[in-house]
Design a protein around this motif. Structure first.
Motif, PDB file in Angstrom:
ATOM      1  N   ALA A 105       0.939  -1.267   0.072  1.00 15.44           N
ATOM      2  CA  ALA A 105       0.121   0.042  -0.069  1.00 15.44           C
ATOM      3  C   ALA A 105       0.791   1.322   0.020  1.00 15.44           C
ATOM      4  N   LEU A 106       0.373   2.367  -0.452  1.00 13.02           N
ATOM      5  CA  LEU A 106       1.117   3.771  -0.426  1.00 13.02           C
ATOM      6  C   LEU A 106       1.519   3.861   0.906  1.00 13.02           C
ATOM      7  N   GLY A 107       2.688   4.084   1.178  1.00 11.57           N
ATOM      8  CA  GLY A 107       3.235   4.490   2.532  1.00 11.57           C
ATOM      9  C   GLY A 107       3.471   3.237   3.626  1.00 11.57           C
ATOM     10  N   GLU A 108       3.033   2.023   2.863  1.00 11.05           N
ATOM     11  CA  GLU A 108       3.408   0.796   3.618  1.00 11.05           C
ATOM     12  C   GLU A 108       5.029   0.583   4.043  1.00 11.05           C
ATOM     13  N   ARG A 109       5.737   0.709   3.159  1.00 15.84           N
ATOM     14  CA  ARG A 109       7.368   0.649   3.214  1.00 15.84           C
ATOM     15  C   ARG A 109       7.874   1.590   4.362  1.00 15.84           C
ATOM     16  N   GLU A 110       7.028   2.757   4.302  1.00 16.23           N
ATOM     17  CA  GLU A 110       7.543   3.997   5.501  1.00 16.23           C
ATOM     18  C   GLU A 110       7.020   3.185   6.728  1.00 16.23           C
ATOM     19  N   ALA A 111       6.002   2.662   6.723  1.00 20.18           N
ATOM     20  CA  ALA A 111       5.447   2.277   8.074  1.00 20.18           C
ATOM     21  C   ALA A 111       6.083   0.974   8.480  1.00 20.18           C
ATOM     22  N   GLN A 112       6.425   0.224   7.570  1.00 16.30           N
ATOM     23  CA  GLN A 112       7.314  -0.914   8.073  1.00 16.30           C
ATOM     24  C   GLN A 112       8.760  -0.380   8.588  1.00 16.30           C
ATOM     25  N   ASP A 113       9.398   0.662   7.933  1.00 20.35           N
ATOM     26  CA  ASP A 113      10.846   1.276   8.368  1.00 20.35           C
ATOM     27  C   ASP A 113      10.510   1.894   9.727  1.00 20.35           C
TER      28      ASP A 113
ATOM     29  N   VAL B  62      -1.202   3.530   3.781  1.00 22.65           N
ATOM     30  CA  VAL B  62      -0.916   3.460   5.367  1.00 22.65           C
ATOM     31  C   VAL B  62      -0.252   4.742   5.635  1.00 22.65           C
ATOM     32  N   SER B  63      -0.693   5.830   6.244  1.00 21.25           N
ATOM     33  CA  SER B  63      -0.196   7.001   6.575  1.00 21.25           C
ATOM     34  C   SER B  63       0.295   6.748   7.831  1.00 21.25           C
ATOM     35  N   VAL B  64       1.761   7.333   7.965  1.00 22.15           N
ATOM     36  CA  VAL B  64       2.399   7.244   9.246  1.00 22.15           C
ATOM     37  C   VAL B  64       2.463   8.732   9.870  1.00 22.15           C
ATOM     38  N   ASP B  65       2.088   8.739  11.259  1.00 23.48           N
ATOM     39  CA  ASP B  65       1.873  10.009  11.796  1.00 23.48           C
ATOM     40  C   ASP B  65       2.598   9.745  13.322  1.00 23.48           C
ATOM     41  N   GLY B  66       3.730   9.931  13.346  1.00 24.32           N
ATOM     42  CA  GLY B  66       4.720   9.815  14.592  1.00 24.32           C
ATOM     43  C   GLY B  66       4.882   8.507  14.806  1.00 24.32           C
ATOM     44  N   MET B  67       4.284   7.735  15.887  1.00 23.65           N
ATOM     45  CA  MET B  67       4.444   6.427  16.041  1.00 23.65           C
ATOM     46  C   MET B  67       3.008   5.539  15.626  1.00 23.65           C
TER      47      MET B  67
ATOM     48  N   ALA C  24      -0.015   4.694  12.655  1.00 22.50           N
ATOM     49  CA  ALA C  24      -0.420   4.619  11.360  1.00 22.50           C
ATOM     50  C   ALA C  24      -1.745   4.557  11.198  1.00 22.50           C
ATOM     51  N   VAL C  25      -2.375   5.197   9.980  1.00 22.22           N
ATOM     52  CA  VAL C  25      -3.865   5.171   9.559  1.00 22.22           C
ATOM     53  C   VAL C  25      -3.996   4.585   8.528  1.00 22.22           C
ATOM     54  N   LEU C  26      -4.824   3.408   8.436  1.00 19.27           N
ATOM     55  CA  LEU C  26      -5.094   2.740   7.164  1.00 19.27           C
ATOM     56  C   LEU C  26      -6.472   3.156   6.495  1.00 19.27           C
ATOM     57  N   THR C  27      -6.217   3.578   5.128  1.00 19.30           N
ATOM     58  CA  THR C  27      -7.292   4.044   4.415  1.00 19.30           C
ATOM     59  C   THR C  27      -7.409   2.999   3.341  1.00 19.30           C
ATOM     60  N   ALA C  28      -8.725   2.752   3.165  1.00 19.07           N
ATOM     61  CA  ALA C  28      -9.319   1.764   2.358  1.00 19.07           C
ATOM     62  C   ALA C  28      -9.562   2.291   0.888  1.00 19.07           C
ATOM     63  N   GLU C  29      -9.649   1.627  -0.305  1.00 21.85           N
ATOM     64  CA  GLU C  29      -9.870   1.959  -1.481  1.00 21.85           C
ATOM     65  C   GLU C  29     -11.339   2.685  -1.719  1.00 21.85           C
ATOM     66  N   ASP C  30     -12.178   2.451  -0.634  1.00 19.56           N
ATOM     67  CA  ASP C  30     -13.433   3.016  -0.690  1.00 19.56           C
ATOM     68  C   ASP C  30     -13.440   4.396   0.127  1.00 19.56           C
ATOM     69  N   GLY C  31     -12.149   4.771   0.677  1.00 19.81           N
ATOM     70  CA  GLY C  31     -12.143   6.158   1.548  1.00 19.81           C
ATOM     71  C   GLY C  31     -12.329   5.839   3.005  1.00 19.81           C
ATOM     72  N   ARG C  32     -12.655   4.766   3.240  1.00 18.87           N
ATOM     73  CA  ARG C  32     -12.728   4.612   4.712  1.00 18.87           C
ATOM     74  C   ARG C  32     -11.641   4.493   5.500  1.00 18.87           C
ATOM     75  N   MET C  33     -11.451   5.095   6.701  1.00 18.65           N
ATOM     76  CA  MET C  33     -10.207   5.113   7.451  1.00 18.65           C
ATOM     77  C   MET C  33     -10.321   4.764   8.870  1.00 18.65           C
TER      78      MET C  33
ATOM     79  N   ASP D  79      -1.510   1.802  16.892  1.00 19.65           N
ATOM     80  CA  ASP D  79      -0.058   1.909  17.331  1.00 19.65           C
ATOM     81  C   ASP D  79       0.912   0.746  16.932  1.00 19.65           C
ATOM     82  N   ARG D  80      -0.102  -0.315  16.228  1.00 22.20           N
ATOM     83  CA  ARG D  80       0.877  -1.407  15.616  1.00 22.20           C
ATOM     84  C   ARG D  80       0.006  -1.952  14.747  1.00 22.20           C
ATOM     85  N   VAL D  81       0.546  -2.488  13.556  1.00 24.81           N
ATOM     86  CA  VAL D  81      -0.361  -3.141  12.664  1.00 24.81           C
ATOM     87  C   VAL D  81       0.475  -4.195  12.062  1.00 24.81           C
ATOM     88  N   PHE D  82      -0.263  -5.515  12.359  1.00 21.86           N
ATOM     89  CA  PHE D  82       0.329  -6.681  12.023  1.00 21.86           C
ATOM     90  C   PHE D  82      -0.214  -7.209  10.756  1.00 21.86           C
ATOM     91  N   VAL D  83       0.597  -7.050   9.649  1.00 15.90           N
ATOM     92  CA  VAL D  83       0.045  -7.706   8.421  1.00 15.90           C
ATOM     93  C   VAL D  83       0.416  -9.064   8.202  1.00 15.90           C
TER      94      VAL D  83
END
Length: 443
Positions: free
Chosen positions: A167-175, A276-281, A283-292, A297-301
């Motif tokens: 997802a857009l931003g997923e790699r940043e969130a992983q880092d 996946v948008s990182v904001d400090g520590m 992350a906010v997940l946004t769906a293809e339909d716009g839901r957020m 604090d932690r996302v286990f994929v």
């Protein structure tokens, strides 16, 4: 086919790779196991805290037992080991018994034919294989009479992105260590207590994570757990329950279902992650339909795994275009088509490729399908090694009946309405779908 004087190279010192080596020795063939990690079953060690739903008798291979028993080793007879216990009680002793036939710190970076690239036909089958490895000494080329790829899929997890790409931003969130591709363990309890944790995925790994996190909620009720499913309906996410012939596998799904029903876990369906948008520590997940989702604090994929064919670019493969599994077994394991109980056992004929003497076994042989069992892999290597030794009768024999999952029906239409989630399944009747409450999706 009968192999020549060069060793049979086995890629990976995991459960199937080590079993393959034991079968090769028993057949009078010389194995050479190449393992990228520094120890046997290094991938298993990374999920060593997870308890398997297969019992001990289904987690050891027959040839491996025959190799170990003269040393005084006794096969564990009861119980369901963790990954760490599987290593200590079986895999590490087996690797030790194989000795120098297992080389650690050797990462395979390419497989080909001596003097023949992928496009050359003439004399191809008569040439030995060349296996290129990277190790502490640099790059090395090893000749092999045959190659068994048992490298697995563990280190190639699927991303959160619903289109199969990160997802857009997923790699940043992983880092930032907010997104992780593992099952939480006891060490996470303190760090996750009182936090919002998101689990993305619908398979056994996701259910295991959900059960672990539900335990944290019981101890610290302020903890919030959101379980994200891409499909609009729950379908067979919770497995076959009491009908599963592996009782622990059935209980796994039922425990996850109870966690949802008790409100310890909030289910979010039809959520296909786009960003996946990182904001400090967090992350906010946004769906293809716009839901957020609310900030996590932690996302286990835990969306499954996929094979790595990159080092096989010079090998002639016959892979299914959807699953990246050997074409002959793809229909058997394809979750798009069915999950009617168990699939049949697979052997050398099913796993053969246009490249004679090359086989993919173990979890990698199922490609992206999630239904692989250790028992399947042990039967695979028994048959493949029999074929390499020229024992066609043994190679064609089936020595295994797999346990039923208790689930009947395919994954069905991706956006199936309630009550029709298994339309087009190979089985009947379709199980009734269960719709449960969803988590809040606004920020």
């Amino acid at each position: 086919m009968e192999v020549g004087m060069s060793p049979v190279v086995v890629i990976g010192a995991g459960p199937q790779g080590l079993a393959a080596a034991a079968h090769l020795l028993e057949r009078g063939l010389e194995p050479l196991v190449l393992e990228s990690g520094e120890n046997a079953a290094s991938a298993v060690a990374e999920w060593g805290h997870v308890r398997l739903f297969s019992p001990w008798p289904e987690l050891t291979d027959a040839a491996a037992r025959r190799l170990l028993e003269p040393t005084g080793w006794t096969a564990p007879a009861t119980g369901f080991p963790t990954g760490a216990q599987w290593i200590d009680g079986y895999l590490a002793p087996l690797a030790e018994q194989l000795g120098s036939r297992v080389r650690y710190g050797n990462r395979v970076i390419g497989v080909g034919r001596t003097g023949r690239d992928l496009s050359v036909d003439e004399g191809r089958a008569e040439q030995s294989f060349t296996v290129h490895v990277q190790n502490a000494h640099g790059e090395e080329r090893i000749e092999a009479s045959a190659v068994i790829d048992a490298s697995g899929t563990w280190r190639n997890p699927s991303p959160a992105g619903a289109d199969g790409l990160p997802a857009l931003g997923e790699r940043e969130a992983q880092d930032a260590d907010v997104v992780q591709y593992r099952i939480p363990n006891g060490d996470d309890t303190a760090a996750l207590a009182g936090k919002h944790v998101v689990v993305v995925g619908s398979g056994h790994s996701a259910a295991t994570a959900v059960n672990t996190l539900a335990g944290i909620v019981e101890r610290e009720p302020s903890t919030r757990v959101s379980w994200v499913l891409r499909r609009d309906a729950v379908g067979n996410t919770f497995g076959g329950g009491a009908a599963d012939e592996l009782p622990e596998r059935g209980l796994l799904g039922q425990r996850a279902k109870q966690a949802v029903q008790r409100g310890h876990v909030q289910l979010v369906t039809g959520f296909r992650t786009e960003r996946v948008s990182v904001d400090g520590m967090t992350a906010v997940l946004t769906a293809e339909d716009g839901r957020m989702l609310t900030p996590a604090d932690r996302v286990f994929v835990l969306t499954g795994f996929r094979p790595d064919p990159s080092f096989l670019s010079e090998v002639r493969l016959d892979l299914d275009v959807r699953l990246q599994a050997p074409a002959r077994i793809a229909a058997e394991v394809d979750p798009n088509l069915h999950s009617c109980g168990s699939v049949r056992a697979t052997g050398a004929a099913d796993l053969a490729h246009p490249e004679p003497g090359f086989y993919i076994v173990g979890a990698k042989s199922y490609g992206r399908a999630p239904t692989f069992l250790a028992l399947t892999g042990f039967e695979q290597v028994r048959s493949v090694v029999a074929e390499l030794a020229g024992d066609r009768e043994a190679a064609e024999r089936v020595d295994l009946v797999l346990p039923d999952t208790g689930v009947c029906g395919g994954s069905g239409v991706f956006d199936a309405p309630e009550g029709n989630g298994n339309a087009g399944s190979c089985c009947a009747p379709s199980p009734q779908l269960i719709q449960l409450g969803t988590a809040p999706t606004s920020r």
